[in-house]
Design a protein around this motif. Sequence first.
Motif, mmCIF file in Angstrom:
data_model
loop_
_atom_site.group_PDB
_atom_site.id
_atom_site.type_symbol
_atom_site.label_atom_id
_atom_site.label_comp_id
_atom_site.label_asym_id
_atom_site.label_seq_id
_atom_site.Cartn_x
_atom_site.Cartn_y
_atom_site.Cartn_z
ATOM 1 N N LEU A 38 -52.605 59.764 47.145
ATOM 2 C CA LEU A 38 -52.374 60.984 45.717
ATOM 3 C C LEU A 38 -53.482 62.575 46.250
ATOM 4 O O LEU A 38 -53.049 63.243 45.742
ATOM 5 C CB LEU A 38 -53.788 60.487 44.981
ATOM 6 C CG LEU A 38 -53.418 59.161 44.142
ATOM 7 C CD1 LEU A 38 -54.662 58.556 43.606
ATOM 8 C CD2 LEU A 38 -51.956 60.056 43.649
ATOM 9 N N GLY A 39 -54.254 62.860 47.616
ATOM 10 C CA GLY A 39 -55.418 63.888 47.234
ATOM 11 C C GLY A 39 -53.755 64.715 48.574
ATOM 12 O O GLY A 39 -54.341 65.738 48.731
ATOM 13 N N LEU A 43 -50.065 68.454 43.506
ATOM 14 C CA LEU A 43 -50.769 68.190 42.393
ATOM 15 C C LEU A 43 -50.866 69.823 41.843
ATOM 16 O O LEU A 43 -51.404 70.051 40.910
ATOM 17 C CB LEU A 43 -51.827 67.531 41.954
ATOM 18 C CG LEU A 43 -51.122 66.503 42.092
ATOM 19 C CD1 LEU A 43 -52.241 64.746 41.996
ATOM 20 C CD2 LEU A 43 -49.822 65.405 41.136
ATOM 21 N N THR A 44 -51.863 71.052 43.371
ATOM 22 C CA THR A 44 -52.343 71.694 42.958
ATOM 23 C C THR A 44 -51.548 72.846 42.435
ATOM 24 O O THR A 44 -51.410 73.618 41.542
ATOM 25 C CB THR A 44 -52.939 72.615 44.108
ATOM 26 O OG1 THR A 44 -51.642 72.041 45.083
ATOM 27 C CG2 THR A 44 -53.653 71.868 44.449
ATOM 28 N N PRO A 50 -56.608 64.933 41.210
ATOM 29 C CA PRO A 50 -56.421 63.997 41.518
ATOM 30 C C PRO A 50 -58.325 63.280 40.765
ATOM 31 O O PRO A 50 -58.311 62.273 39.865
ATOM 32 C CB PRO A 50 -56.366 63.070 42.246
ATOM 33 C CG PRO A 50 -55.683 64.359 43.236
ATOM 34 C CD PRO A 50 -55.861 65.570 42.333
ATOM 35 N N THR A 51 -59.278 63.851 40.743
ATOM 36 C CA THR A 51 -60.391 64.148 39.565
ATOM 37 C C THR A 51 -60.594 64.590 38.595
ATOM 38 O O THR A 51 -61.669 63.925 38.083
ATOM 39 C CB THR A 51 -61.563 64.588 40.946
ATOM 40 O OG1 THR A 51 -61.099 66.089 40.956
ATOM 41 C CG2 THR A 51 -61.796 63.996 42.223
ATOM 42 N N PHE A 55 -56.531 62.860 34.406
ATOM 43 C CA PHE A 55 -55.226 62.165 35.748
ATOM 44 C C PHE A 55 -55.609 61.282 35.010
ATOM 45 O O PHE A 55 -54.851 59.982 35.383
ATOM 46 C CB PHE A 55 -55.342 63.078 36.889
ATOM 47 C CG PHE A 55 -54.579 61.979 37.567
ATOM 48 C CD1 PHE A 55 -53.184 62.782 37.568
ATOM 49 C CD2 PHE A 55 -55.365 61.472 38.986
ATOM 50 C CE1 PHE A 55 -52.367 62.019 38.614
ATOM 51 C CE2 PHE A 55 -54.271 60.686 39.701
ATOM 52 C CZ PHE A 55 -53.057 61.214 39.316
ATOM 53 N N ALA A 56 -56.829 60.970 35.534
ATOM 54 C CA ALA A 56 -57.859 59.285 35.453
ATOM 55 C C ALA A 56 -56.942 58.617 34.511
ATOM 56 O O ALA A 56 -56.848 56.962 34.356
ATOM 57 C CB ALA A 56 -59.200 59.100 35.694
ATOM 58 N N LEU A 57 -57.182 59.157 33.192
ATOM 59 C CA LEU A 57 -56.267 58.567 32.095
ATOM 60 C C LEU A 57 -55.425 58.309 31.957
ATOM 61 O O LEU A 57 -54.846 57.561 31.356
ATOM 62 C CB LEU A 57 -57.292 59.316 31.202
ATOM 63 C CG LEU A 57 -58.437 59.513 30.004
ATOM 64 C CD1 LEU A 57 -59.150 60.577 28.963
ATOM 65 C CD2 LEU A 57 -58.914 58.206 30.403
#
Length: 82
Positions: A38-39, A43-44, A50-51, A55-57
């Motif tokens: 994921l890193g 996504l930038t 990712p943090t 995104f976690a939800l």
Amino acid sequence: MVSADGLKTWFDYQLLFAGLAMAVICVTAAGSQLVAYLGTLPLTDLDIEPTDPTFALAVIGGGFLVIVLLIVLTGLLNRDRQ
């Protein structure tokens, strides 16, 4: 003197704990590989990190949706056909 049944039970528990330890190690390694992957995602460009809690939800919500879908499909496939 140690009985054969007691030794067998002890050996069964040792195998259970060894299997559990291997499962924890495999899940931890897979999780770290997933986070590393994921890193590397771009996504930038979308201003998503990712943090980020959002995104976690979203990931948790997707997993929950898959679990609910599997439960519904299992219920549909296990109905009694008349």
